[in-house]
Design an enzyme around this catalytic site. Structure first.
Site, short mmCIF file in Angstrom:
data_model
loop_
_atom_site.label_atom_id
_atom_site.label_comp_id
_atom_site.label_asym_id
_atom_site.label_seq_id
_atom_site.Cartn_x
_atom_site.Cartn_y
_atom_site.Cartn_z
N HIS A 51 7.92 -2.00 8.31
CA HIS A 51 7.75 -1.80 6.86
C HIS A 51 6.59 -0.85 6.57
CE1 HIS A 51 6.06 -3.32 2.89
NE2 HIS A 51 7.21 -2.77 2.56
N GLU A 88 7.76 2.59 7.04
CA GLU A 88 8.58 3.00 5.89
C GLU A 88 7.70 3.59 4.79
OE1 GLU A 88 9.83 1.11 1.94
OE2 GLU A 88 10.58 -0.18 3.55
N HIS A 89 6.57 2.94 4.50
CA HIS A 89 5.62 3.48 3.51
C HIS A 89 5.07 4.84 3.96
CE1 HIS A 89 4.51 0.08 0.62
NE2 HIS A 89 5.50 -0.42 1.34
N GLU A 111 0.73 -6.01 -1.37
CA GLU A 111 2.14 -6.35 -1.58
C GLU A 111 2.45 -7.71 -0.98
OE1 GLU A 111 6.55 -4.62 -0.26
OE2 GLU A 111 4.80 -3.30 -0.18
#
Length: 460
Positions: free
Chosen positions: A74, A77-78, A154
């Site tokens: 993840h 992905e950022h 997040e």
């Protein structure tokens, strides 16, 4: 990422079921080509509007991580939006917006995917941008230090401050002993705190290769023209050797597992997860299709058994639902969950949920309710194909689970062939305490003075 289900339109679906018993992709079936570097390109023509969706899917998700680096899929992905050797950080999304489109990305346990939805004239530019970051991502230590804080915030917002998410995270960590589904997609906070840009760089170099990816294009395009564009922009990227996948054999569960989670919340919450089979062979398997129908009977719509009987009927639950996904790379679970109604306890709700399963075990399901949920299945499929994005998601998600786009209609036909006897059989076979994990949220007082933190904006 949780995807919002498409609404069912039962009247139209009933007509479709009567008039077109087989949903065929043949009218505008996808076309497929594999480039010499191993990149697969799947194109579905849809000429109803002058737009196009491009999705790039990588066979690399959270389940491929190692202990100590949870969350790195993840995080990467950022970082894919933080610039390459050719474009500056943030420039990717600015160019998509300037072309009149939108873009984003999502990471799951099984895969990572990126998409752009743009006017069809912008497809060449989108391919150029995606090919550039597939091959030329620039992982800068300073950019990483900023973005890892975004990811940690997040996690605080979506998990640590969300009691239901916290419970499901803890439940998976208990339900699975060996299988990597025990780790959360967002990552454990301690792993995020100790992650460096080199971890993301290693992940990128390991998994981001054309021979570990596929491109799905849906829209107002000509498939041969798309193949030519793909060859132009992606064809020059070199393939490389991929890590050999190691099999994960989850030890057989031999008794019920229970856990209690204390977190600030207004109401208690209950989740019950049974280990059940997933779909392995789209043609020969039967039980996963029957489990899908059982899921729909219990929680397909407002007329399904859980909302009808437990929420509106007996008023034992404020909410009650079911969940099962047969198409995934890892281990499958069938989940029942809900919140007890005022004056009712978690024990009352657990007993009521068990009673609903026991009723199906003993009495089965009626022909009428099975016909109703099959109609819903047809409706969902028909109206999913009204959306180019939904078509791309359907094709990409099916491929990510290890099946082919050619299996989509076959799976639908198999679902519609499930019998009431098969639904009763899987209810009898798999819903016992030996494979069950029960998680209970014990609500703690809410701190009304605590200000809710807003995470830094990342756009993804």
């Amino acid at each position: 990422m949780i995807l919002t289900p498409f609404p069912f339109r039962l009247a139209a679906a009933a007509l479709a079921l009567a008039c077109a018993p087989a949903l065929a992709l043949d009218a505008n079936h996808p076309y497929e080509k594999t480039l010499t570097n191993g990149l697969r390109v799947i194109v579905k023509e849809d000429h109803r509007a002058p737009t196009v969706v491009q999705m790039v899917w990588y066979h690399a998700g959270a389940m491929d991580e190692m202990d100590g680096t949870s969350g790195v899929a993840h995080v990467l992905e950022h970082m894919m939006f933080k610039g390459t050797r050719k474009i500056a950080p943030g420039e990717f999304s600015k160019r998509v917006a300037a072309a009149g489109g939108r873009d984003n990305a999502f990471t799951s346990l099984d895969y990572t995917a990126y998409f752009q939805q743009v006017p069809k004239r912008a497809l060449p530019e989108m391919m150029a941008l995606e090919a550039d970051r597939m091959a030329n991502l620039k992982l800068d230590a300073k950019e990483f230090a900023q973005e890892i804080r975004v990811v940690m915030e997040e996690r605080r917002l979506r998990t640590d401050d969300n009691p239901h998410a916290l419970l499901h995270e803890a439940m998976n960590a208990v339900a699975f002993t060996e299988h990597p589904y025990r780790r959360p997609i967002i990552g454990w906070m301690s792993d995020l705190e100790h992650m460096s840009y080199r971890d993301a760089q290693d992940w990128y170099k390991r998994w981001y290769a054309p021979n570990n990816a596929y491109v799905v294009v849906v829209g107002d395009v000509d498939h041969d023209a798309v193949f030519s564009l793909a060859e132009k922009y992606y064809g020059g990227i070199k393939r490389h050797a991929l890590p050999k996948a190691k099999p994960f054999a989850e030890p057989k569960q031999i008794g019920i597992k229970r856990l209690n989670i204390k977190a600030p919340a207004k109401l208690p919450y209950l989740s019950m997860a049974w280990k059940v089979p997933k779909l392995k062979d789209a043609e020969r398997d039967r039980e996963p299709y029957a489990l899908e129908m059982l899921d729909a009977v219990l929680d397909g719509d407002d007329a399904a058994r859980l909302p009808k009987n437990l929420v509106r009927g007996e008023k034992i639950a404020q909410s009650a639902g079911a969940g099962y996904d047969s198409t995934l790379r890892g281990e499958a679970q069938f989940v029942l969950s809900g919140q007890p109604a005022e004056g009712k306890s978690v024990a009352d709700l657990e007993a009521a949920l068990r009673a609903q399963i026991r009723r199906i075990q003993e009495e089965g399901v009626t022909a009428a309710e099975l016909a109703r949920v099959k109609t819903q299945t047809v409706a969902s499929q028909i109206y999913r194909r009204d959306s180019m994005m939904a078509q791309a998601m359907e094709i990409g998600g099916t491929e990510a689970a290890g099946f082919a786009w050619r299996d989509i209609d076959k799976m639908q036909d198999k679902l519609r062939s499930v019998t009431a006897e098969e639904v009763q059989a899987v209810a009898r076979k798999y819903f016992n305490d030996d494979t069950l994990t029960v998680a209970v949220l014990d609500p703690q007082p809410l701190d009304s003075a605590a200000a809710k933190s807003k995470p830094p904006s990342s756009g993804h």
